[in-house]
Design a protein around this motif. Sequence first.
Motif, mmCIF file in Angstrom:
data_model
loop_
_atom_site.group_PDB
_atom_site.id
_atom_site.type_symbol
_atom_site.label_atom_id
_atom_site.label_comp_id
_atom_site.label_asym_id
_atom_site.label_seq_id
_atom_site.Cartn_x
_atom_site.Cartn_y
_atom_site.Cartn_z
ATOM 1 N N SER A 43 1.136 4.045 -3.073
ATOM 2 C CA SER A 43 0.885 5.460 -2.833
ATOM 3 C C SER A 43 1.969 6.332 -3.466
ATOM 4 N N ILE A 96 0.839 -1.202 0.000
ATOM 5 C CA ILE A 96 0.000 0.000 0.000
ATOM 6 C C ILE A 96 0.875 1.254 0.000
ATOM 7 N N GLN A 97 1.956 1.241 0.758
ATOM 8 C CA GLN A 97 2.867 2.388 0.800
ATOM 9 C C GLN A 97 3.542 2.601 -0.557
ATOM 10 N N ASP A 123 -3.222 1.721 -7.968
ATOM 11 C CA ASP A 123 -4.203 1.165 -7.041
ATOM 12 C C ASP A 123 -3.745 -0.224 -6.611
#
Length: 92
Positions: free
Chosen positions: A72, A68-69, A77
């Motif tokens: 980002s 997720i990091q 996505d």
Amino acid sequence: MARRPPAPRQRVKSMHSAEYERFIEMLIERRRAAKLTQQQVADGLGWSQSLIAKIEKFERRVDVVELIQIASVVGFDPVRLVRDIRAYMLDE
């Protein structure tokens, strides 16, 4: 009652599976599509460039929080990436 010694840890086989290799390839593809270097990604995460290199050379696993990091910073996505790797796994 005497305690048993802990069982020896087993190596994680999925780190060198075709599915995990494809997952890392997808991470690299997304980084390159964003025209980012390993150093730029590392800087955005506050990590070292060598850590990104180890991930991309299959020397270090990526957990879900790190995914997720990375997503980002790179600008993709992570849910879509998981769906893409799942589709890859189902096609095999």
